[in-house]
Design an enzyme around this catalytic site. Structure first.
Site, PDB file in Angstrom:
ATOM      1  N   ASP A 101      62.371  50.125  -8.448  1.00 62.41           N
ATOM      2  CA  ASP A 101      63.133  50.595  -7.287  1.00 62.41           C
ATOM      3  C   ASP A 101      64.442  51.252  -7.727  1.00 62.41           C
ATOM      4  OD1 ASP A 101      61.209  49.564  -5.614  1.00 62.41           O
ATOM      5  OD2 ASP A 101      62.290  47.682  -5.276  1.00 62.41           O
TER       6      ASP A 101
HETATM    7  N1  URA Z   1      59.488  44.438  -7.500  1.00 63.82           N
HETATM    8  C1  URA Z   1      60.426  44.939  -6.677  1.00 63.82           C
HETATM    9  O1  URA Z   1      60.614  44.451  -5.563  1.00 63.82           O
HETATM   10  N2  URA Z   1      61.134  45.992  -7.103  1.00 63.82           N
HETATM   11  C2  URA Z   1      60.992  46.551  -8.318  1.00 63.82           C
HETATM   12  O2  URA Z   1      61.685  47.504  -8.646  1.00 63.82           O
HETATM   13  C3  URA Z   1      60.012  46.012  -9.164  1.00 63.82           C
HETATM   14  C4  URA Z   1      59.272  44.955  -8.733  1.00 63.82           C
END
Ligand code: URA
Length: 236
Positions: A101
């Site tokens: 993310d």
């Molecule tokens: N899980 C999440 O919620 N975000 C990420 O970036 C990776 C795994």
């Protein structure tokens, strides 16, 4: 002779799946003729173009990046945000292996090797990913057990996971938990914690299979060694 979609992913155009989409969309031509069928096989002398641009085989490159927060895990961003590609000095057309993310930091692989990307991101491969999460609230051991057994997200149960409380900060009402998962669903870790009642306020991926962030500062990257690439290929 090689399948057109395999050739495209080997050239670093996109992952195998994305290459199939390009073909189906009629954006790929061989010797000047649009090919929109997936079974098409090409020869070494065939001239392949995507959107009219010639595609050649590239040397395979593999990078391990310590992704900072506020960097997007895509090749381009129409909102002008910094992408993970902007952080790596290469002429090759690389793309990230999966996603982190925008506000997640940590270990991200990037490559122009579509075959390896497919292998690593395929759900059946169960690659272990380790995350360090800072949570709002004081997590209970019973919630850790729930997470490990699997929780329902969007109607589907998550696979078995491992989680460990690393620190409890009672004064600030925060918990720090390490969690190991083998899937890569959208916002998976955040949604897993949410399902048992905790908001993730900081998230970092510390490990991907046997790889970690040793000797890298945030925003830095290194090339994988040939031995590491071979080991990634052997993960099944
Ligand atoms: N899980 C999440 O919620 N975000 C990420 O970036 C990776 C795994």
């Amino acid at each position: 002779m090689e399948r057109l979609q395999k050739y495209l992913s080997n050239c670093g155009v996109a992952s195998r799946r994305k290459s199939e989409e390009l073909i189906k969309e009629g954006r790929v031509s061989v010797n000047g003729k649009v090919i929109d069928e997936l079974g098409y096989k090409i020869d070494t002398n065939d001239a392949v173009c995507v959107d009219g641009v010639n595609v050649n085989r590239e040397e395979k490159v593999y990078y391990l990046l310590y992704k900072p927060e506020k960097v997007i895990s895509t090749v381009k961003d129409d909102k002008g945000r910094t992408t993970v590609i902007d952080l790596i000095d290469t002429k090759e057309k690389i793309f990230p292996v999966g996603r982190l993310d925008y506000d997640t930091s940590g270990l991200l692989l990037l490559t122009n090797d579509g075959d390896l990307t497919n292998l690593l991101t395929h759900p059946s491969h169960n690659i272990e990913k380790v995350y360090y999460a800072k949570l709002n609230g004081i997590i209970k051991s019973s919630d850790i057990k729930e997470l490990e057994k699997g929780v329902i997200i969007d109607g589907v149960k998550t696979k078995k996971a491992y989680a460990k409380i690393k620190k409890i900060d009672k004064k600030n009402n925060k918990s720090y938990v390490e969690i190991v998962i083998t899937e890569g669903r959208y916002h998976q870790v955040k949604n897993m914690f949410l399902s048992v009642g905790y908001e993730v306020i900081k998230l970092k991926r510390t490990n991907y299979a046997f790889l970690d962030l040793t000797n890298l500062k945030i925003g830095e990257y290194r090339k994988l060694t040939p031995k590491e690439v071979k080991k990634l290929y052997s993960l099944k």
